[in-house]
Design an enzyme around this catalytic site. Structure first.
Site, mmCIF file in Angstrom:
data_model
loop_
_atom_site.group_PDB
_atom_site.id
_atom_site.type_symbol
_atom_site.label_atom_id
_atom_site.label_comp_id
_atom_site.label_asym_id
_atom_site.label_seq_id
_atom_site.Cartn_x
_atom_site.Cartn_y
_atom_site.Cartn_z
ATOM 1 N N GLY A 55 11.630 33.497 5.985
ATOM 2 C CA GLY A 55 12.137 32.129 6.079
ATOM 3 C C GLY A 55 11.489 31.150 5.115
ATOM 4 O O GLY A 55 12.180 30.386 4.437
ATOM 5 N N ILE A 63 0.005 29.607 -0.807
ATOM 6 C CA ILE A 63 0.082 29.057 0.543
ATOM 7 C C ILE A 63 0.658 27.649 0.428
ATOM 8 O O ILE A 63 0.044 26.765 -0.165
ATOM 9 C CB ILE A 63 -1.307 29.057 1.211
ATOM 10 N N GLY A 108 3.950 34.639 8.601
ATOM 11 C CA GLY A 108 4.179 34.553 10.047
ATOM 12 C C GLY A 108 4.005 35.873 10.759
ATOM 13 O O GLY A 108 3.547 35.913 11.899
ATOM 14 N N GLU A 109 4.391 36.947 10.108
ATOM 15 C CA GLU A 109 4.249 38.255 10.750
ATOM 16 C C GLU A 109 2.966 38.937 10.321
ATOM 17 O O GLU A 109 2.369 39.697 11.088
ATOM 18 C CB GLU A 109 5.464 39.114 10.415
#
Lengths: 733, 187
Positions: free
Chosen positions: A512, A618, A693-694
């Site tokens: 995403g 990031i 996120g994962e």
């Protein structure tokens, strides 16, 4: 915008706001209770009635009859729709397995079989309990993964990957292990249960204010389920109270609310009761993983086999625990195989880092066991087997800094001072142990669109159907647009989650952030071109956008002067070219954990955690950090407490609430430290970033498990590692 | 073959007597008089009748803490309490603590320390954090208090213990702790 070659130097390499710790933009709304979640949309439709679901009380079989007479007569009831009122509705998408509603066939426990619509929640709930259902239960149904595994484990399957002669290499290896690991089914347990407000208009258009990660998928799925024109469906989901994969797809709340609204002729809202969520929706399948590793005398892996078995409803895909083992470590020979145990538990489907989250629970424990067999430092063993190429595909990684994760992590954690003899370090009542694990998770990207609207006052409104499920999308998209347009972030308003907006990647598979920010950048590029045209230039190449101005040579024009007559709208999407598939684009991490295990009771307490992550640029260190510490928390749960308890006689997930399905709480979580390596991946996307996120979840449970072994000398190979699995083997006290 | 009638909850519709009650609540300083179904929880009275949806329903069983608000100054799980039991009570919800433009120090600290992600447990966390600090100041001991005769310290261990009834599945615990410590120290 076509992303067909690796990104070159661009505006994001001299960022003013991207990469900065901008506070979460939805923060003030969320912390003051003003962000409206799905069930709270009182204002969107007049006259909302309340729906309540009824779930099947058997796991497999048929419904013979449903007596709704008493329920229909109950106070306030306005409509009841039962599954016997219609044929099975089409399965909503190819990614769903179970039917969501309709027909007499029961595929799993708590399958939705009726919705009662009443004037109030209390009335609907009470009336639902009056429905009498007669079932014909199928007594031959299968619910026991371990029993199924025992039956199927010796039957050969075609391997997914077979590289070289694994069997010979393993047989001739200087050192080898052959181990089997078990992970139990897990539930996403997001804090907001599924909820939907549904309203139909007189033309047969339906609007669903719901809680969903993937708006376009949801829209198409509703159209397919209701066999209607997709353009008659609108889905809106601006705030999502957690998803973790449980809200990737529409679930029965959407269908029941829409059916109820149609039957009642009035808008209906419906929230899943918490005890309904676990059996009605999806879960991460349990796995049984046999892992064999053979090495040469120096610790180089010469043979690696990972065979994964998981549960699924017939036709589903289960949990593939083997993916990372194809790519993560150098291995001369590989054997990768999966088995699906078709059974009649609720639908197994994606949960955060599907595959790797479970697979690394097995692989990273096996790596620890192999290192011990070799008498090697487990950090060193992983370093020896680092690779810049996937052994399965032969493709090079676009950017891989796993070795740095290990070495910088070891340094920061104080790995050289670790306990090196399992079960030997004691502080008071506590046995102290240290563990390490590696993490690997692919970082895909997918087509994503956005619209940017430059207002007469110089502000910009961004619209995309991207969702923010707690991931920070509102914030990083605002940062991207502010950066691309040279504006103050306060002048950028981001609107998300409405299917009326351009189609985005949505939130899933840790694609995403990479995709949706690139989509916003594509739209900004189109807007920059239009702005250039307005000030008499053919394109934006020679222009600079900064401090709310556009500058061409010596001429500086404030953006507020560009569109005084009305807004300028620009829309585009990013498409990722096939060149990206020529490389392995992936994220990496190393996790280090210290635990204390009570020497008397076997209770495990995590004492400190460190994660070192390699995920490209990031975009926002605040929101990225939250993603990773949150993943680490979920990893502690996976290691120590999270287990869906299966009633193997009845096919019921029996601990279907938040008291009995034990996720970590405040008291379980120690000091957490996270380091992001300062890396860029130009193959990943125009912003050179990757997903986090994962990644934050991957490998964590393995590090905890290895620390528990190091503390106790007891190797528990069945997760979660609860004290009963340790007690018998604890050192004498 | 088996039959299924989930529970007897529906049968009470046939019981004699009134099924609704008039209840007077003082919510965030304003008197509100409601005519509620006797089965309505305090949580649903807030969310559905008063449309104060900041107080969240995560489990409706007192297991997650998302519905935490204040009744007469003490934190409660509002899903475990019926509205009719609160006639005359003073209720404070997350909306009563602050607004986006004028946040309570704890609300601002949660934003500053990113003490949330999806935000659904957040109002409950903030209400519990406020109560935690007040309970510590009042010298109320907890499970981890070592000396029951002394005032419990404003320590991470005490705060985490007292916050453990509020689940955050996004796992923002470490940031929540920072936010609470920040406010505790400022006082």
């Amino acid at each position: 915008m076509d992303f067909n070659t690796a990104a070159e130097t661009n505006i994001f390499d001299r960022p003013k706001i991207l990469g900065k710790a901008v506070p979460r933009r939805d923060g003030p709304l969320k912390t003051t209770g003003r962000a409206p979640y799905a069930y709270e949309r009182h204002d969107v439709a007049e006259g909302q009635l309340v729906g309540y679901p009824l779930g099947s009380a058997i796991a497999k079989g048929r419904i013979l009859s449903m007596d709704t007479e008493a329920a229909r007569a109950a106070p306030g009831v306005r409509a009841i729709v039962t599954t016997l009122d219609m044929e099975a509705m089409p399965v909503p998408s190819e990614m769903h397995t179970a039917h969501l509603f309709g027909g007499d066939k029961v595929e799993h426990y708590h399958q939705a079989i009726a919705v009662v619509v009443a004037e109030t929640f209390e009335q609907a709930r009470a009336a639902t309990a009056l429905i009498k259902v007669e079932y014909d239960a199928d007594e031959g149904a299968e619910f026991d993964l371990l029993a199924a595994y025992e039956k199927m484990k010796d039957t050969p399957v075609d391997p997914e990957v077979s590289k070289g002669d694994f069997e010979t290499a393993f047989a001739n290896a200087a050192h080898r292990i052959d181990r089997t690991y078990v992970t139990t089914p897990q539930n996403h347990a997001q804090m907001e249960p599924q909820a939907t407000v549904a309203a139909w208009d007189e033309n047969g258009n339906v609007t669903l204010w719901t809680s969903n990660q993937m708006i376009q998928w949801a829209k198409k799925a509703v159209a397919k389920t209701f066999e209607m024109d997709v353009e008659k469906v609108r889905v809106d989901s601006p705030y999502v109270g957690g998803g973790f994969g449980n809200k990737l797809f529409i679930r029965s709340d959407v269908v029941l609310a829409a059916l109820g609204a149609k039957a009642a002729g009035q808008p209906v809202k419906l929230a899943m009761p918490r005890p309904f969520v676990m059996n009605n929706t999806t879960h991460r399948a349990g796995t049984v993983q046999r892992i064999r590793i053979g090495t040469d005398a120096q610790g180089k892996i010469v043979a690696l086999a990972h065979e994964g078995t998981s549960n699924t409803l017939p036709g589903g895909s289960g949990e593939d625990a083997t993916n990372q083992s194809q790519h993560f470590y150098a291995a001369d020979t590989l054997l990768i195989a999966t088995r699906l145990a078709e059974m009649h538990l609720p639908e197994a489907n994606a949960m955060r880092a599907p595959g790797e989250a479970s697979g690394l629970m097995g692989l990273e424990m096996a790596m620890d066991e192999m290192a011990e067999e070799l008498g090697m430092d487990p950090v060193q063993f992983r370093l020896v087997n680092d690779t810049d190429t996937s052994p399965a595909t032969g493709k090079k990684f676009s950017d891989r800094n796993f070795a740095r994760c290990l070495t910088e992590g070891a340094e920061r954690f104080g790995w050289e001072n670790r306990n090196t003899t399992p079960g030997s370090r004691r502080e008071g009542d506590w046995l102290i142990g240290h563990g390490v694990a590696g993490a690997f998770r692919p970082s895909p990207a997918t087509t994503s669109g956005a619209r940017v609207r430059l207002q007469a006052d110089g502000r910009i409104i961004v619209e995309t159907d991207m969702t923010d499920i707690g991931t920070g999308s509102y914030t990083i998209i605002a940062q991207t647009v502010a950066e691309a347009m040279g504006m103050d972030i306060e002048d950028v308003e981001v609107r998300l989650g409405d299917s009326a907006f351009p189609v985005s990647s949505g939130s899933g598979g840790q694609f995403g952030a990479v995709s949706s920010t690139a989509g916003a950048y594509a739209a900004c590029t189109a807007l920059r071109r239009e702005v250039a045209r307005r000030i008499g230039h053919n394109d934006a190449d020679g222009l600079s956008f900064a401090r709310g101005n556009v500058t061409a040579g010596a001429k500086e024009t404030p953006l507020v002067d560009i569109a005084p007559e009305g807004e300028i709208v620009a829309e585009d999407k990013v498409k990722f070219g096939s060149f990206r598939k020529d490389r392995m684009v992936a994220t990496f991490a190393a996790h280090f954990v210290e635990v204390g295990v009570n020497a008397w009771t076997g209770e495990v307490r995590v004492r400190r955690m460190l994660g070192v992550c390699d995920a490209g640029r990031i975009m926002n260190p605040t929101t990225a950090l939250s993603q990773v510490i949150g993943g680490m928390v979920m990893g502690v749960g996976a290691a120590l407490s999270e287990e869906i308890a299966v009633d193997t006689a009845k096919g019921v997930f029996i601990n279907h609430d938040l008291a009995n399905y034990e996720v970590p709480v405040h008291a379980d979580i120690p000091e957490q430290e996270v380091v992001f390596l300062d890396t860029l991946d130009p193959v990943s996307g125009p912003l050179k970033s990757k997903g986090v996120g994962e990644l934050g979840l991957c490998g964590v449970a393995g590090a905890v498990a290895n620390a528990v072994y190091n503390a106790t000398g007891v190797r528990a190979r069945e997760y979660p590692i609860t004290l009963d699995k340790l007690l018998d083997g604890l050192p004498e006290v | 073959m088996n039959t299924h009638s989930d529970m007897q909850a529906g049968q009470d519709t046939a019981l004699p007597g009134p099924t609704t009650s008039k209840t007077r609540l003082v919510v965030n300083g304003t008197e509100r008089v409601l005519e509620v179904d006797n089965r309505t929880t305090l949580l649903d009275a807030l969310r559905e009748h008063l449309r104060l949806t900041g107080t969240k329903k995560g489990c409706d069983h007192g297991q997650c803490g998302a519905c935490t608000c204040f009744v007469n100054g003490q934190r409660v799980n509002s899903c475990l309490s019926l509205a009719v039991m609160h006639d005359g009570d003073e209720i404070t919800t997350i909306e009563g603590l602050g607004t986006p433009e004028d946040m309570d120090p704890l609300q601002a600290a949660f934003v500053a320390h990113d003490g949330f992600q999806c935000g659904y447990c957040t109002p409950g966390q903030i209400c519990s954090a406020k109560a935690t600090l007040e309970e510590l100041r009042a010298g109320i001991p907890s499970h981890v208090t070592k000396d029951l005769l002394a005032n419990p310290p404003l320590s991470p261990e005490e705060i985490k213990e007292r916050m453990s009834g509020n689940i955050c599945r996004c796992g923002a615990y470490a940031n929540i702790l920072e936010a609470v410590l920040d406010v505790a120290e400022a006082r």
